[in-house]
Each structure stands twice: as C-alpha cells, then as structure tokens.
Design a protein around this motif. Sequence first.
Motif, PDB file in Angstrom:
ATOM      1  N   SER A 350       0.825  -1.215   0.000  1.00  0.00           N
ATOM      2  CA  SER A 350       0.000   0.000   0.000  1.00  0.00           C
ATOM      3  C   SER A 350       0.857   1.261   0.000  1.00  0.00           C
ATOM      4  CB  SER A 350      -0.960   0.010   1.201  1.00  0.00           C
ATOM      5  OG  SER A 350      -1.867  -1.064   1.127  1.00  0.00           O
ATOM      6  N   GLU A 371       2.091   6.382   1.571  1.00  0.00           N
ATOM      7  CA  GLU A 371       1.099   5.319   1.751  1.00  0.00           C
ATOM      8  C   GLU A 371      -0.175   5.675   0.977  1.00  0.00           C
ATOM      9  OE1 GLU A 371       0.403   4.351   5.830  1.00  0.00           O
ATOM     10  OE2 GLU A 371       2.547   4.303   6.317  1.00  0.00           O
ATOM     11  N   GLU A 373      -4.397   4.314  -0.087  1.00  0.00           N
ATOM     12  CA  GLU A 373      -5.552   3.500   0.286  1.00  0.00           C
ATOM     13  C   GLU A 373      -6.659   3.728  -0.733  1.00  0.00           C
ATOM     14  OE1 GLU A 373      -7.151   4.784   4.012  1.00  0.00           O
ATOM     15  OE2 GLU A 373      -7.069   6.908   3.472  1.00  0.00           O
ATOM     16  N   VAL A 375     -10.294   4.776  -1.533  1.00  0.00           N
ATOM     17  CA  VAL A 375     -11.419   5.546  -1.004  1.00  0.00           C
ATOM     18  C   VAL A 375     -12.458   5.651  -2.107  1.00  0.00           C
ATOM     19  CG1 VAL A 375     -12.184   7.741  -0.048  1.00  0.00           C
ATOM     20  CG2 VAL A 375      -9.915   6.851   0.538  1.00  0.00           C
ATOM     21  N   THR A 380      -5.946   6.562  -3.301  1.00  0.00           N
ATOM     22  CA  THR A 380      -5.724   7.908  -2.773  1.00  0.00           C
ATOM     23  C   THR A 380      -4.533   7.921  -1.826  1.00  0.00           C
ATOM     24  OG1 THR A 380      -8.119   8.285  -2.858  1.00  0.00           O
ATOM     25  CG2 THR A 380      -6.814   9.847  -1.582  1.00  0.00           C
ATOM     26  N   GLN A 381      -3.728   8.977  -1.900  1.00  0.00           N
ATOM     27  CA  GLN A 381      -2.597   9.128  -0.989  1.00  0.00           C
ATOM     28  C   GLN A 381      -3.078   9.509   0.405  1.00  0.00           C
ATOM     29  OE1 GLN A 381       0.309  11.841  -2.559  1.00  0.00           O
ATOM     30  NE2 GLN A 381       0.717  10.612  -4.396  1.00  0.00           N
ATOM     31  N   LYS A 382      -2.390   8.961   1.421  1.00  0.00           N
ATOM     32  CA  LYS A 382      -2.714   9.268   2.809  1.00  0.00           C
ATOM     33  C   LYS A 382      -1.830  10.419   3.289  1.00  0.00           C
ATOM     34  CE  LYS A 382      -3.330   5.735   5.550  1.00  0.00           C
ATOM     35  NZ  LYS A 382      -3.115   4.429   6.247  1.00  0.00           N
ATOM     36  N   THR A 385       2.053  10.673   5.379  1.00  0.00           N
ATOM     37  CA  THR A 385       2.725   9.370   5.388  1.00  0.00           C
ATOM     38  C   THR A 385       3.954   9.346   4.476  1.00  0.00           C
ATOM     39  OG1 THR A 385       1.314   8.520   3.599  1.00  0.00           O
ATOM     40  CG2 THR A 385       0.544   8.190   5.860  1.00  0.00           C
TER      41      THR A 385
END
Length: 486
Positions: A350, A371, A373, A375, A380-382, A385
């Motif tokens: 991820s 990181e 995830e 959505v 999408t970038q977190k 992170t």
Amino acid sequence: MADPKGFLTTGREVAETRPVAERVKDWNEVYVPGSLLPIISKQASRCMDCGIPFCHNGCPLGNLIPEWNDFAYREDWGAAYERLHATNNFPEFTGRLCPAPCEAACVLGINQPAVTIKNVEVSIIDKAWDSGNVTPQPPERLSGKTVAVIGSGPAGLAAAQQLTRAGHTVAVYERADRVGGLLRYGIPEFKMEKRHINRRIEQMRAEGTRFRTGIEIGRDLKATDLRKRYDAVVIAAGATTARDLPVPGRELKGIHQAMEYLPLANKVQEGDFVTPPITAEGKHVVVIGGGDTGADCVGTAHRQGAASVTQLEIMPRPGEDRAPHQPWPTFPMLYKVTSAHEEGGERVYSVSTTHFEGDEDGNVQFLHLVEVEFVDGKLTQKPGTERKIPAQLVTLAMGFTGTDRENGLVEQFGLDLDERGNIARDADFQTNVPGVFVAGDAGRGQSLIVWAIAEGRSAARGVDRHLTGASDLPAPIRPTDRALTV
C-alpha cells in the motif's frame, strides 16, 4: 483412484528447500536434489480421482492430472510420463515455474491443503529424463510446407514442436543470442537451471526444428520478407513492452527495468560476464512491483550481495485465505512467501513512489514514497505518510503492456490490434493477415507459462489446418478462453 483413503491418512508435503545460508551463495535451484521422489508416491495418493476433476479446468493445458497421479502412486513412471506428455510439451518448465492454478482448483482444496500437483508433475518428468525415456519424435514424413516461428519462449517452442511433429519444416527466429526467450533470460537460474532448456532444445533439433538466433524480425529481417519465404508464420514474440514509472527522477542512473537487470545475471551464469554490468553488490536495492518478476529481482539481489532489499507493492497485502469474491475453484490472490522472500528483505504494501532523489553525479540515492488507500474505489494518498528510503539500485517490475511496437513487426505485417493493444486473432489463432498466426502473450497479453504453452499448441493446430485443410493436433484452448485462472 490411487488410494481411496490417501487424502485422509496423508498430509500435504512439498519439496524440501536448501538452507538459506547455503543457497544464497550459489545460483543452483533452491530445492534439495533428490529429496522429492521418495515422498511423491504418497503425495500422489492424496488425489481423490474426483467425478468432476476441477484441476482439469484450472489448468489451460487440460492436464490429465488424476491419471498421472494414479500412475505415480503405483510407481508406474513410464505410464505417468506418457499421460503427462500427452497434454504438455514441457512439464519440466511448468513443474518449476507455474503458480499452479490446478492446485487452486483441486477439489481436496475446498477444506484441506490441495494435492501437490506441481511436485508430482516435476518428479515424473525428471525421472523420465533420468531414465532416458524422453526421446526425439521426428515425423514419419514431411509435408513440404514451411513455417517460421517468431520467438522461442514457451509459446513459440510449443508451436514449433507440434508443427515439426506434424511434418512441417519449422524455423524458430529468436532475437537474443540463445534460444529460450524469457525462460532463458527472464527466469533466474535458482528457479530453473538452464540445462532443462538446453536438453529440450537438443530434442527439438533432433526432431527437425531449426533455430535462428540473433535475428530480430522487423529490424534484422523484414517481416514482409519472412512472409515471402514461408508458407505460414507464427508470432510468439511475447508482451515485452514493460510498464514504466513516469515520476520525477526517473532519468537517474541506477533505475532499470527488471528485464534489463535479470538477463545480465543470467548471462553471468552462461559465462558471458564475470561481473554483470548492473549489480546489486553492496547496494540498497528497491524492487517496485510485488509479483513473480519482483520476487526474481529480490532473489537475484540477495545472491549478488545487496546491502538491503526492499520490495514495494501499491496494492494492499493479500490475505492468507480466499476472499469472498474469489471462491473455489477460481485462482485466488493470496499472500505467498516465495523462496526469494524466505532469504530476507522487507516487503512494503500500500505504497506509491512519488519521486527519486539522486546525488551530484546523477546516481539514484533515495526513493520517496507515500502510503495509499482505496477511497470510494479510487487509490488515494494518505496525508502525512510521506517518507524516503535508501535506494542505490531500483528495478521496475510492474508488468508489461503489450508486444514490442518499436521493431516494426506489427506495422510491416499490417496486423490489427484488439482493444487491449494485443495482436488480434480469430478462432484458429490467425491474424487479419492470411497465413500469419499469433500465440502466447503477443496475442493474449501478459499471462502464465501454462497459458503460453496451451496457446502455442492451439495455434499449431490452426496453422496445420491452414496448410493441409485438416489437423489431428490438439487444441486445448480458444483465443477467448479465460477459464478459472485469470
């Protein structure tokens, strides 16, 4: 069936691997030589000889798995070899390299560990070679027809062998300096020693197949000229256009496609180099891509003495059990630890690469990642992170997007492409150009070795029908088949 109670009394046992500390010091296959055969009869006894053997559908080749399991259990190795070769030209390749969709479809695998089909397969063929049972099968008579096969990977070799045995005069053209395609230069020696390819090529030469290496169709020899020389052509050139990573810093030195890196390591084993032009020795290595090619880069880096190895994957870590949307008997995406991963390194899931950072001489030094995830179905970038990791050698192992378009082969033949960018073909594997056929990844897109061999065998039947009006050659699949393995 083999043993009516075998699946109840015998547990799954797989091939024994050599200790990590020993095997990373050499390039030999990772398995303990001779350790498999003593257990294989018992393992074959676990096959239930199901009323509907889903392993057949799991394997594109339609391998007669319950039949050769029964013969292996009874230690009738000659009969087992005959049934194995009835559907598969190169079981010593698939038994080492295939991810075994047949085992994913094994009925026993519904609630128990599946039968070790791959291990049984490779034991049968290795014993057949050792016993001298694998011999050339030249045709009884020649047809007077000629066929050119472009590419000597598993699809091209399968098509060539089938067509040669049907009586046609076949020449295989390979742009590399040795025969074997990705089997030769894409698969590391520790996964399959190249002696297995060499002896199969010698068998094919003895049957009458001719090999022309160092000739790239489209560049060294025009496709139109090749078409004039032969009655039919089979394009089995693979899907060799690698997916790239267009982020800032991509131009830095030390960032390479996996298929730039891996072949050089194999060339060292062939004696072409003492030290490869691209080496991981003493470097922090980052492998981008979590598939089998990425694992091959990991194992190669270990053997070259990397300071560290990190493998990045943009997708989340798969589960260790089947997901609800991947029920038996489909081929599930599961977390697996290959022999290369057993040898060390870190696997990071991820994450996405944002850019590379280099030194004043233009050499890559760090990889910046973030990181990610899903959505609402979108990656999408977190925030917060972002971080960087040392990276002095980066290999891109993110898959392939289609056949090579730069050498002119597609344009010179005048071939149509399908909506996925692969060479289009009809039900007989023939392209829009009469007499020109396509098999393997060039027509299917990046896929498994079993699909490549199945496509080569099926395309050979199409060529044989085109040349003679009929064919007794088997056709395991149709071009549109996806079965349970994709």
